[in-house]
Scaffold this motif. Structure first.
Motif, short mmCIF file in Angstrom:
data_model
loop_
_atom_site.label_atom_id
_atom_site.label_comp_id
_atom_site.label_asym_id
_atom_site.label_seq_id
_atom_site.Cartn_x
_atom_site.Cartn_y
_atom_site.Cartn_z
N SER A 133 0.90 -1.21 -0.14
CA SER A 133 -0.05 0.03 0.18
C SER A 133 0.96 1.20 -0.15
O SER A 133 1.40 1.68 0.86
N SER A 134 1.03 2.04 -1.13
CA SER A 134 1.78 3.08 -1.39
C SER A 134 0.96 4.10 -2.33
O SER A 134 0.27 3.84 -3.01
N VAL A 135 1.57 5.21 -2.04
CA VAL A 135 1.05 6.43 -2.79
C VAL A 135 2.13 6.94 -3.93
O VAL A 135 3.14 6.92 -3.44
N CYS A 136 1.57 7.62 -4.92
CA CYS A 136 2.42 8.22 -5.72
C CYS A 136 3.03 9.55 -5.26
O CYS A 136 2.26 10.11 -4.69
N SER A 137 4.28 9.53 -5.31
CA SER A 137 5.17 10.74 -4.98
C SER A 137 4.41 12.17 -5.61
O SER A 137 4.74 13.20 -5.06
N HIS A 138 3.95 11.99 -6.72
CA HIS A 138 3.52 12.90 -7.67
C HIS A 138 2.13 13.58 -7.45
O HIS A 138 1.77 14.68 -7.21
N CYS A 139 1.11 12.49 -7.63
CA CYS A 139 -0.16 13.07 -7.42
C CYS A 139 -0.78 12.37 -6.24
O CYS A 139 -2.20 12.54 -5.97
N LYS A 140 -0.32 11.90 -5.46
CA LYS A 140 -0.65 11.03 -4.08
C LYS A 140 -1.90 10.13 -4.41
O LYS A 140 -2.54 9.88 -3.11
N LYS A 141 -1.95 9.75 -5.48
CA LYS A 141 -3.13 8.43 -5.59
C LYS A 141 -2.25 7.14 -5.16
O LYS A 141 -1.05 7.08 -5.47
N TYR A 142 -3.08 6.25 -5.05
CA TYR A 142 -2.53 4.81 -4.97
C TYR A 142 -1.90 4.36 -6.14
O TYR A 142 -2.31 4.56 -7.04
N VAL A 143 -0.61 3.61 -6.05
CA VAL A 143 0.04 2.92 -7.09
C VAL A 143 -0.50 1.37 -6.95
O VAL A 143 -0.76 0.76 -6.01
N GLU A 144 0.04 0.86 -8.12
CA GLU A 144 -0.28 -0.49 -8.38
C GLU A 144 1.06 -1.03 -8.32
O GLU A 144 1.92 -0.95 -8.95
N HIS B 7 10.24 -3.16 -5.29
CA HIS B 7 9.01 -3.52 -6.05
C HIS B 7 8.87 -2.29 -7.09
O HIS B 7 9.11 -1.26 -6.58
N LEU B 8 8.62 -2.62 -7.98
CA LEU B 8 8.10 -1.60 -9.22
C LEU B 8 6.68 -1.32 -9.04
O LEU B 8 5.94 -2.04 -8.79
N VAL B 9 6.42 0.01 -8.57
CA VAL B 9 4.99 0.49 -8.57
C VAL B 9 4.84 1.62 -9.71
O VAL B 9 5.51 2.14 -10.07
N VAL B 10 3.50 1.34 -10.36
CA VAL B 10 3.06 2.30 -11.30
C VAL B 10 1.83 3.15 -10.80
O VAL B 10 0.94 2.30 -10.26
N CYS B 11 1.83 4.39 -11.03
CA CYS B 11 0.61 5.12 -10.71
C CYS B 11 -0.34 5.10 -12.11
O CYS B 11 0.11 5.81 -13.11
N GLU B 12 -1.50 4.51 -11.91
CA GLU B 12 -2.46 4.40 -13.14
C GLU B 12 -2.83 5.75 -13.61
O GLU B 12 -3.35 5.99 -14.64
N SER B 13 -2.71 6.47 -12.55
CA SER B 13 -3.38 7.95 -12.92
C SER B 13 -2.53 8.88 -13.62
O SER B 13 -2.97 9.42 -14.37
#
Length: 80
Positions: A15-26, A63-69
């Motif tokens: 459970s992590s959030v994007c450093s740019h838009c603060k939405k959850y990452v996958e 882990h690689l995490v990607v923000c879908e937003s």
């Protein structure tokens, strides 16, 4: 001594959030699995000693995490 990643083994979710838009990452899995065609089949501890992070010494799983937003890609370290 080998340690085990709780996210890779399905015991918890990342459970992590994007450093740019603060939405959850996958979570897209271990970053080492993306290095080349055969890296997913290499011993995990061997890959950790060659990946340039302090993950082997600190018992972390990158882990690689990607923000879908916004499309931002980051590395999230999971404590093993």
């Amino acid at each position: 001594m080998t340690t085990i990643c709780p996210v890779c083994n399905g015991w918890q979710e990342l459970s992590s959030v994007c450093s740019h838009c603060k939405k959850y990452v996958e979570d897209k899995g271990r970053i080492m699995d993306y290095y080349d065609d055969y890296s997913a089949y290499m011993p995990i501890d061997q890959m950790k000693m060659e990946d340039g992070y302090q993950d082997f010494q600190e018992h972390l799983c990158p882990h690689l995490v990607v923000c879908e937003s916004c499309g931002n890609e980051e590395i999230a370290f999971v404590q093993e």
